[in-house]
Design a protein around this motif. Structure first.
Motif, short mmCIF file in Angstrom:
data_model
loop_
_atom_site.label_atom_id
_atom_site.label_comp_id
_atom_site.label_asym_id
_atom_site.label_seq_id
_atom_site.Cartn_x
_atom_site.Cartn_y
_atom_site.Cartn_z
N CYS A 76 0.78 12.19 -9.52
CA CYS A 76 0.46 13.60 -9.40
C CYS A 76 1.43 14.87 -9.39
CB CYS A 76 -0.31 13.68 -7.96
SG CYS A 76 -1.64 12.77 -7.71
N PHE A 84 1.17 7.11 -6.51
CA PHE A 84 0.12 8.08 -7.02
C PHE A 84 0.64 9.28 -6.75
CE2 PHE A 84 -3.38 10.24 -5.44
CZ PHE A 84 -4.37 10.54 -6.49
N ILE A 85 1.33 9.60 -5.59
CA ILE A 85 1.80 10.88 -5.34
C ILE A 85 2.94 11.29 -6.38
CG2 ILE A 85 3.15 12.34 -3.71
CD1 ILE A 85 1.76 10.53 -1.37
N ILE A 103 1.90 1.65 -3.44
CA ILE A 103 0.95 2.30 -4.36
C ILE A 103 0.68 3.88 -4.04
CG2 ILE A 103 -1.58 2.06 -4.90
CD1 ILE A 103 -1.48 -0.72 -4.56
N TYR A 104 0.48 4.26 -2.73
CA TYR A 104 0.60 5.56 -2.35
C TYR A 104 1.56 6.41 -2.79
CZ TYR A 104 -3.14 4.36 0.87
OH TYR A 104 -4.57 3.75 1.40
N GLY A 105 2.93 5.83 -2.82
CA GLY A 105 4.05 6.73 -3.45
C GLY A 105 3.91 6.76 -5.05
N MET A 130 0.96 -1.15 -0.06
CA MET A 130 -0.06 -0.12 -0.17
C MET A 130 0.83 1.18 -0.18
SD MET A 130 -2.93 -0.83 -0.17
CE MET A 130 -3.85 0.61 -0.04
N TYR A 131 2.07 1.09 0.82
CA TYR A 131 2.79 2.42 0.81
C TYR A 131 3.46 2.54 -0.67
CZ TYR A 131 2.96 3.02 5.78
OH TYR A 131 2.67 3.30 6.99
#
Length: 72
Positions: free
Chosen positions: A19, A15-16, A11-13, A8-9
Protein backbone atom coordinates in the motif's frame (compact mmCIF):
# COMPACT_ATOMS: atom_id res chain seq x y z
CA UNK A 1 8.67 -23.65 11.96
CA UNK A 2 7.04 -20.27 11.98
CA UNK A 3 4.10 -19.83 14.21
CA UNK A 4 0.83 -18.71 12.72
CA UNK A 5 0.96 -15.34 14.56
CA UNK A 6 4.37 -14.47 13.12
CA UNK A 7 3.17 -15.47 9.66
CA UNK A 8 0.17 -13.11 9.98
CA UNK A 9 2.49 -10.24 10.98
CA UNK A 10 4.53 -10.87 7.84
CA UNK A 11 1.40 -10.84 5.69
CA UNK A 12 0.14 -7.62 7.31
CA UNK A 13 3.58 -6.04 6.94
CA UNK A 14 3.72 -7.00 3.27
CA UNK A 15 0.25 -5.59 2.68
CA UNK A 16 1.20 -2.30 4.33
CA UNK A 17 4.43 -2.19 2.31
CA UNK A 18 2.49 -2.73 -0.94
CA UNK A 19 0.00 0.00 0.00
CA UNK A 20 2.78 2.46 0.84
CA UNK A 21 4.59 1.68 -2.41
CA UNK A 22 1.39 2.28 -4.39
CA UNK A 23 0.90 5.57 -2.57
CA UNK A 24 4.49 6.50 -3.40
CA UNK A 25 3.90 5.80 -7.10
CA UNK A 26 0.73 7.89 -7.20
CA UNK A 27 2.24 10.83 -5.32
CA UNK A 28 5.41 10.69 -7.41
CA UNK A 29 3.37 10.85 -10.61
CA UNK A 30 1.33 13.79 -9.29
CA UNK A 31 4.48 15.64 -8.24
CA UNK A 32 6.02 15.15 -11.68
CA UNK A 33 2.91 16.54 -13.36
CA UNK A 34 2.83 19.49 -10.97
CA UNK A 35 6.47 20.34 -11.61
CA UNK A 36 5.97 20.20 -15.39
CA UNK A 37 2.96 22.53 -15.19
CA UNK A 38 4.79 24.88 -12.82
CA UNK A 39 7.79 25.05 -15.18
CA UNK A 40 5.51 25.85 -18.13
CA UNK A 41 3.66 28.48 -16.09
CA UNK A 42 6.95 30.10 -15.03
CA UNK A 43 8.10 30.28 -18.65
CA UNK A 44 4.79 31.88 -19.65
CA UNK A 45 5.12 34.45 -16.87
CA UNK A 46 8.64 35.35 -18.00
CA UNK A 47 7.44 35.79 -21.56
CA UNK A 48 4.51 37.89 -20.38
CA UNK A 49 6.89 40.02 -18.29
CA UNK A 50 9.06 40.76 -21.32
CA UNK A 51 6.03 41.69 -23.41
CA UNK A 52 4.71 43.99 -20.68
CA UNK A 53 8.12 45.70 -20.47
CA UNK A 54 8.00 46.32 -24.23
CA UNK A 55 4.48 47.74 -23.94
CA UNK A 56 5.52 49.98 -21.04
CA UNK A 57 8.46 51.31 -23.08
CA UNK A 58 6.16 52.05 -26.02
CA UNK A 59 3.52 53.82 -23.92
CA UNK A 60 5.91 55.73 -21.64
CA UNK A 61 6.46 59.30 -22.86
CA UNK A 62 10.00 60.22 -23.71
CA UNK A 63 11.77 62.37 -21.16
CA UNK A 64 13.62 64.70 -23.44
CA UNK A 65 15.20 67.56 -21.51
CA UNK A 66 16.45 69.25 -24.65
CA UNK A 67 13.61 71.05 -26.40
CA UNK A 68 13.29 70.59 -30.10
CA UNK A 69 14.93 73.38 -32.11
CA UNK A 70 12.44 75.87 -33.47
CA UNK A 71 11.55 75.38 -37.07
CA UNK A 72 11.47 78.55 -39.10
Amino acid sequence: MFSFGLFMYLIYGGFIAICLYGLYLVLSNLLDRFLIVKRDHTAALREQNEILKDIAKAVKPETNNNPAPPTA
